[in-house]
Write a protein that holds these residues in place. Structure first.
Motif, PDB file in Angstrom:
ATOM      1  N   ASN A  30      27.074  42.406 -21.002  1.00 45.37           N
ATOM      2  CA  ASN A  30      27.375  41.027 -21.373  1.00 45.37           C
ATOM      3  C   ASN A  30      26.435  40.082 -20.637  1.00 45.37           C
ATOM      4  OD1 ASN A  30      29.495  41.835 -23.000  1.00 45.37           O
ATOM      5  ND2 ASN A  30      31.065  41.485 -21.446  1.00 45.37           N
ATOM      6  N   THR A  31      26.124  38.961 -21.268  1.00 40.95           N
ATOM      7  CA  THR A  31      25.277  37.969 -20.602  1.00 40.95           C
ATOM      8  C   THR A  31      26.006  36.664 -20.323  1.00 40.95           C
ATOM      9  OG1 THR A  31      24.380  37.218 -22.735  1.00 40.95           O
ATOM     10  CG2 THR A  31      23.151  38.942 -21.561  1.00 40.95           C
ATOM     11  N   LEU A  32      27.126  36.409 -20.974  1.00 47.14           N
ATOM     12  CA  LEU A  32      27.906  35.220 -20.653  1.00 47.14           C
ATOM     13  C   LEU A  32      28.605  35.418 -19.308  1.00 47.14           C
ATOM     14  CD1 LEU A  32      29.484  34.327 -24.106  1.00 47.14           C
ATOM     15  CD2 LEU A  32      27.553  33.213 -22.963  1.00 47.14           C
ATOM     16  N   PRO A  33      28.792  34.346 -18.544  1.00 52.11           N
ATOM     17  CA  PRO A  33      29.465  34.491 -17.247  1.00 52.11           C
ATOM     18  C   PRO A  33      30.880  35.050 -17.426  1.00 52.11           C
ATOM     19  CG  PRO A  33      28.513  32.275 -17.496  1.00 52.11           C
ATOM     20  CD  PRO A  33      28.392  32.960 -18.825  1.00 52.11           C
ATOM     21  N   LYS A  34      31.240  35.960 -16.548  1.00 53.69           N
ATOM     22  CA  LYS A  34      32.556  36.590 -16.671  1.00 53.69           C
ATOM     23  C   LYS A  34      33.683  35.567 -16.537  1.00 53.69           C
ATOM     24  CE  LYS A  34      33.038  40.678 -14.830  1.00 53.69           C
ATOM     25  NZ  LYS A  34      33.349  41.801 -13.890  1.00 53.69           N
ATOM     26  N   TRP A  35      33.467  34.555 -15.682  1.00 49.22           N
ATOM     27  CA  TRP A  35      34.522  33.547 -15.528  1.00 49.22           C
ATOM     28  C   TRP A  35      34.772  32.822 -16.852  1.00 49.22           C
ATOM     29  CZ3 TRP A  35      34.026  28.490 -16.787  1.00 49.22           C
ATOM     30  CH2 TRP A  35      32.740  27.943 -16.853  1.00 49.22           C
ATOM     31  N   PHE A  36      33.690  32.630 -17.649  1.00 51.76           N
ATOM     32  CA  PHE A  36      33.898  31.942 -18.920  1.00 51.76           C
ATOM     33  C   PHE A  36      34.574  32.855 -19.938  1.00 51.76           C
ATOM     34  CE2 PHE A  36      32.552  30.414 -23.158  1.00 51.76           C
ATOM     35  CZ  PHE A  36      33.315  29.251 -23.150  1.00 51.76           C
ATOM     36  N   LEU A  37      34.250  34.133 -19.910  1.00 45.94           N
ATOM     37  CA  LEU A  37      34.964  35.070 -20.781  1.00 45.94           C
ATOM     38  C   LEU A  37      36.449  35.090 -20.419  1.00 45.94           C
ATOM     39  CD1 LEU A  37      32.415  38.044 -20.956  1.00 45.94           C
ATOM     40  CD2 LEU A  37      32.731  36.167 -22.595  1.00 45.94           C
ATOM     41  N   GLU A  38      36.749  35.031 -19.126  1.00 49.22           N
ATOM     42  CA  GLU A  38      38.153  34.946 -18.693  1.00 49.22           C
ATOM     43  C   GLU A  38      38.784  33.633 -19.179  1.00 49.22           C
ATOM     44  OE1 GLU A  38      40.016  37.222 -17.467  1.00 49.22           O
ATOM     45  OE2 GLU A  38      39.088  38.322 -15.816  1.00 49.22           O
ATOM     46  N   THR A  39      38.006  32.554 -19.172  1.00 50.85           N
ATOM     47  CA  THR A  39      38.520  31.274 -19.671  1.00 50.85           C
ATOM     48  C   THR A  39      38.908  31.390 -21.138  1.00 50.85           C
ATOM     49  OG1 THR A  39      37.185  30.012 -18.091  1.00 50.85           O
ATOM     50  CG2 THR A  39      37.932  28.840 -20.064  1.00 50.85           C
ATOM     51  N   ALA A  71      43.749  21.486 -18.870  1.00 52.41           N
ATOM     52  CA  ALA A  71      43.286  21.174 -20.224  1.00 52.41           C
ATOM     53  C   ALA A  71      43.818  22.191 -21.226  1.00 52.41           C
ATOM     54  CB  ALA A  71      41.759  21.131 -20.248  1.00 52.41           C
ATOM     55  N   ILE A  72      43.832  23.457 -20.830  1.00 49.00           N
ATOM     56  CA  ILE A  72      44.357  24.498 -21.708  1.00 49.00           C
ATOM     57  C   ILE A  72      45.842  24.279 -21.967  1.00 49.00           C
ATOM     58  CG2 ILE A  72      44.986  26.963 -21.720  1.00 49.00           C
ATOM     59  CD1 ILE A  72      42.168  27.533 -20.584  1.00 49.00           C
ATOM     60  N   GLU A  73      46.586  23.973 -20.913  1.00 50.56           N
ATOM     61  CA  GLU A  73      48.026  23.757 -21.090  1.00 50.56           C
ATOM     62  C   GLU A  73      48.311  22.541 -21.955  1.00 50.56           C
ATOM     63  OE1 GLU A  73      49.538  23.696 -17.094  1.00 50.56           O
ATOM     64  OE2 GLU A  73      49.619  25.900 -16.976  1.00 50.56           O
ATOM     65  N   ALA A  74      47.414  21.558 -21.913  1.00 48.88           N
ATOM     66  CA  ALA A  74      47.566  20.370 -22.759  1.00 48.88           C
ATOM     67  C   ALA A  74      47.036  20.607 -24.174  1.00 48.88           C
ATOM     68  CB  ALA A  74      46.841  19.191 -22.117  1.00 48.88           C
ATOM     69  N   ARG A  75      46.520  21.805 -24.429  1.00 44.49           N
ATOM     70  CA  ARG A  75      45.891  22.155 -25.711  1.00 44.49           C
ATOM     71  C   ARG A  75      44.752  21.194 -26.021  1.00 44.49           C
ATOM     72  NH1 ARG A  75      48.919  25.728 -24.534  1.00 44.49           N
ATOM     73  NH2 ARG A  75      50.269  26.924 -25.905  1.00 44.49           N
ATOM     74  N   ASP A  76      44.034  20.805 -24.983  1.00 43.52           N
ATOM     75  CA  ASP A  76      42.945  19.838 -25.114  1.00 43.52           C
ATOM     76  C   ASP A  76      41.727  20.352 -24.353  1.00 43.52           C
ATOM     77  OD1 ASP A  76      41.410  17.593 -25.566  1.00 43.52           O
ATOM     78  OD2 ASP A  76      42.406  16.373 -24.030  1.00 43.52           O
ATOM     79  N   PRO A  77      41.067  21.401 -24.861  1.00 48.48           N
ATOM     80  CA  PRO A  77      39.929  21.955 -24.129  1.00 48.48           C
ATOM     81  C   PRO A  77      38.791  20.965 -23.946  1.00 48.48           C
ATOM     82  CG  PRO A  77      40.057  22.887 -26.335  1.00 48.48           C
ATOM     83  CD  PRO A  77      41.330  22.109 -26.112  1.00 48.48           C
ATOM     84  N   ALA A  78      38.748  19.907 -24.770  1.00 47.75           N
ATOM     85  CA  ALA A  78      37.712  18.896 -24.599  1.00 47.75           C
ATOM     86  C   ALA A  78      37.834  18.192 -23.246  1.00 47.75           C
ATOM     87  CB  ALA A  78      37.777  17.874 -25.731  1.00 47.75           C
ATOM     88  N   ALA A  79      39.020  18.252 -22.644  1.00 46.74           N
ATOM     89  CA  ALA A  79      39.229  17.634 -21.338  1.00 46.74           C
ATOM     90  C   ALA A  79      38.838  18.561 -20.191  1.00 46.74           C
ATOM     91  CB  ALA A  79      40.699  17.220 -21.186  1.00 46.74           C
ATOM     92  N   ALA A  80      38.491  19.790 -20.498  1.00 43.79           N
ATOM     93  CA  ALA A  80      38.130  20.756 -19.457  1.00 43.79           C
ATOM     94  C   ALA A  80      36.708  20.515 -18.972  1.00 43.79           C
ATOM     95  CB  ALA A  80      38.260  22.179 -20.001  1.00 43.79           C
ATOM     96  N   PRO A  81      36.423  20.805 -17.709  1.00 47.07           N
ATOM     97  CA  PRO A  81      35.057  20.674 -17.189  1.00 47.07           C
ATOM     98  C   PRO A  81      34.183  21.831 -17.651  1.00 47.07           C
ATOM     99  CG  PRO A  81      36.511  21.455 -15.455  1.00 47.07           C
ATOM    100  CD  PRO A  81      37.380  21.183 -16.649  1.00 47.07           C
ATOM    101  N   LEU A  82      33.840  21.785 -18.932  1.00 51.47           N
ATOM    102  CA  LEU A  82      32.988  22.787 -19.574  1.00 51.47           C
ATOM    103  C   LEU A  82      31.841  22.072 -20.263  1.00 51.47           C
ATOM    104  CD1 LEU A  82      35.819  24.917 -21.256  1.00 51.47           C
ATOM    105  CD2 LEU A  82      34.566  25.502 -19.173  1.00 51.47           C
ATOM    106  N   ASP A  83      30.708  22.751 -20.402  1.00 51.57           N
ATOM    107  CA  ASP A  83      29.586  22.097 -21.078  1.00 51.57           C
ATOM    108  C   ASP A  83      29.789  22.118 -22.597  1.00 51.57           C
ATOM    109  OD1 ASP A  83      28.626  24.578 -22.113  1.00 51.57           O
ATOM    110  OD2 ASP A  83      27.334  24.892 -20.359  1.00 51.57           O
TER     111      ASP A  83
END
Length: 202
Positions: free
Chosen positions: A60-69, A107-119
């Motif tokens: 895999n090339t994506l960061p494992k933390w993001f796959l966990e996300t 953000a996940i619990e709010a069902r609003d991933p746009a609020a998460a600190p993600l690019d």
């Protein structure tokens, strides 16, 4: 712990004992999701193989933390608290930034991933995972093209797809058989990504 019979580590024999020894963590602890398979060790073997290859493989090339996300996100959408708790702990350990991890979870619990600190690209992946989980029949080639335009390679798009699909499978295993976190050690995972056959949890 479950709505069906399961076999404890100390009572396991034969192939089941060998598999338990491969997946166990400290003090011979076996995650309850694996114990769900104890009456059919071959299905445990299949489950663990796809889990390790999809989420914990050096290819895999994506960061494992993001796959966990993505896994926490899909599990939250499926209301699978077992997988949310296990994999949020894994995400937090891998990210090594508690404040950011907590913001992602909020953000996940709010069902609003746009609020998460993600690019922006990661946000696109979260959108894809949501659609794959909730309305896969609505996906089109345009959704994959959006991921590609966001900067993901086709191999990384496959990673996003497979992690998202795997978690829906795992969630249904847990929810359909009454699996709980009772007795589990949260956040352990098979961390030796260089050896796909090493399933030991640490």
């Amino acid at each position: 712990m479950a709505w069906i019979e399961t076999v404890e580590y100390e009572d396991a024999t034969g192939k089941l004992k060998r598999l338990y020894d491969r997946v166990k963590g400290p003090d011979n602890n076996v995650d309850n999701i694996m114990m769900m398979h104890s009456l059919r060790p071959h299905s445990m073997e299949g489950h663990m193989a796809i889990y390790k290859y999809v989420l914990h493989h050096s290819g895999n090339t994506l960061p494992k933390w993001f796959l966990e996300t993505l896994g926490v996100w899909v599990s939250a959408l499926n209301r699978c608290n077992y997988c949310v708790e296990h994999h949020f702990n894994g995400l937090k350990r891998l990210l090594q930034d508690d404040a950011r991890a907590d913001a992602i979870r909020a953000a996940i619990e709010a069902r609003d991933p746009a609020a998460a600190p993600l690019d922006a690209a990661q946000q696109k992946a979260m959108d894809y995972a949501r659609l794959l989980t909730e309305a896969p029949w609505d996906l089109t080639a345009a959704h994959v093209a959006d991921l590609r335009e966001a900067g993901f390679t086709d191999g990384e798009i496959l990673e996003i797809n497979q992690v998202s699909a795997y978690f829906s499978y795992a969630n249904r295993t847990v929810l359909g058989l009454g699996c709980s976190t009772e007795g589990d050690i949260l956040g352990l995972s098979p961390n030796n990504s260089d050896d796909p056959d090493d399933w030991n949890h640490s």
